[in-house]
Motif scaffolding. Structure first.
Motif, PDB file in Angstrom:
ATOM      1  N   ASN A 176       5.482   6.965  -5.535  1.00 22.38           N
ATOM      2  CA  ASN A 176       6.742   7.224  -6.233  1.00 22.38           C
ATOM      3  C   ASN A 176       6.535   8.418  -7.162  1.00 22.38           C
ATOM      4  N   ASP A 177       7.591   8.910  -7.765  1.00 18.72           N
ATOM      5  CA  ASP A 177       7.502  10.136  -8.575  1.00 18.72           C
ATOM      6  C   ASP A 177       6.484  10.012  -9.702  1.00 18.72           C
ATOM      7  N   GLU A 178       6.508   8.893 -10.413  1.00 22.29           N
ATOM      8  CA  GLU A 178       5.589   8.719 -11.546  1.00 22.29           C
ATOM      9  C   GLU A 178       4.131   8.709 -11.089  1.00 22.29           C
ATOM     10  N   GLU A 179       3.840   7.996 -10.000  1.00 22.74           N
ATOM     11  CA  GLU A 179       2.480   7.954  -9.469  1.00 22.74           C
ATOM     12  C   GLU A 179       2.050   9.322  -8.950  1.00 22.74           C
ATOM     13  N   LEU A 180       2.968  10.032  -8.306  1.00 21.75           N
ATOM     14  CA  LEU A 180       2.645  11.351  -7.779  1.00 21.75           C
ATOM     15  C   LEU A 180       2.319  12.323  -8.905  1.00 21.75           C
ATOM     16  N   VAL A 181       3.098  12.294  -9.968  1.00 23.68           N
ATOM     17  CA  VAL A 181       2.843  13.183 -11.105  1.00 23.68           C
ATOM     18  C   VAL A 181       1.490  12.855 -11.732  1.00 23.68           C
ATOM     19  N   GLU A 182       1.175  11.583 -11.874  1.00 23.83           N
ATOM     20  CA  GLU A 182      -0.126  11.188 -12.431  1.00 23.83           C
ATOM     21  C   GLU A 182      -1.261  11.659 -11.524  1.00 23.83           C
ATOM     22  N   GLN A 183      -1.079  11.521 -10.215  1.00 26.81           N
ATOM     23  CA  GLN A 183      -2.098  11.994  -9.268  1.00 26.81           C
ATOM     24  C   GLN A 183      -2.253  13.508  -9.358  1.00 26.81           C
ATOM     25  N   MET A 184      -1.140  14.209  -9.520  1.00 23.68           N
ATOM     26  CA  MET A 184      -1.201  15.667  -9.655  1.00 23.68           C
ATOM     27  C   MET A 184      -1.943  16.064 -10.916  1.00 23.68           C
ATOM     28  N   HIS A 185      -1.786  15.311 -11.999  1.00 26.61           N
ATOM     29  CA  HIS A 185      -2.535  15.595 -13.222  1.00 26.61           C
ATOM     30  C   HIS A 185      -4.031  15.484 -12.948  1.00 26.61           C
ATOM     31  N   ASP A 186      -4.437  14.429 -12.240  1.00 27.01           N
ATOM     32  CA  ASP A 186      -5.849  14.267 -11.882  1.00 27.01           C
ATOM     33  C   ASP A 186      -6.321  15.403 -10.981  1.00 27.01           C
ATOM     34  N   ASP A 187      -5.484  15.777 -10.011  1.00 29.49           N
ATOM     35  CA  ASP A 187      -5.855  16.843  -9.087  1.00 29.49           C
ATOM     36  C   ASP A 187      -5.967  18.190  -9.791  1.00 29.49           C
ATOM     37  N   LEU A 188      -5.104  18.432 -10.769  1.00 33.49           N
ATOM     38  CA  LEU A 188      -5.219  19.659 -11.562  1.00 33.49           C
ATOM     39  C   LEU A 188      -6.557  19.696 -12.289  1.00 33.49           C
ATOM     40  N   TYR A 189      -6.912  18.584 -12.888  1.00 34.11           N
ATOM     41  CA  TYR A 189      -8.174  18.489 -13.618  1.00 34.11           C
ATOM     42  C   TYR A 189      -9.351  18.742 -12.676  1.00 34.11           C
TER      43      TYR A 189
END
Length: 87
Positions: free
Chosen positions: A39-52
């Motif tokens: 879902n959008d919230e999980e995807l954004v959190e995953q993207m934060h991890d991927d950015l890191y």
């Protein structure tokens, strides 16, 4: 990506690979997370991890998914990308 196996290990830790580890790492790539199922919230959190973690391809895919879900470019930039770079 062998690096993802040791994602939560402290930086610069020496890790001894045992025979067969590389083969198992190749198997893990087949089981990678399908970003489109989040879902959008999980995807954004995953993207934060991927950015890191510096995973540019995953960030590209996540950005395209959010845009396909009718997020504005500004929302993607502010909520998923810039917010993910805060310390």
């Amino acid at each position: 990506m062998l690096y993802r196996l040791f994602r939560h290990v402290a930086l610069f830790r020496i890790v001894e690979l045992h025979p067969g580890t590389v083969e198992r790492a190749g198997q893990m790539s087949e089981e990678e997370l399908d970003l489109s199922t989040l879902n959008d919230e999980e995807l954004v959190e995953q993207m934060h991890d991927d950015l890191y973690d510096g995973l540019a391809e995953e960030i590209d895919i996540g950005t395209r998914i959010l845009l396909d879900r009718d997020w504005t470019a500004t929302d993607v930039l502010e909520k998923a990308l810039v917010e993910g770079m805060r310390i």
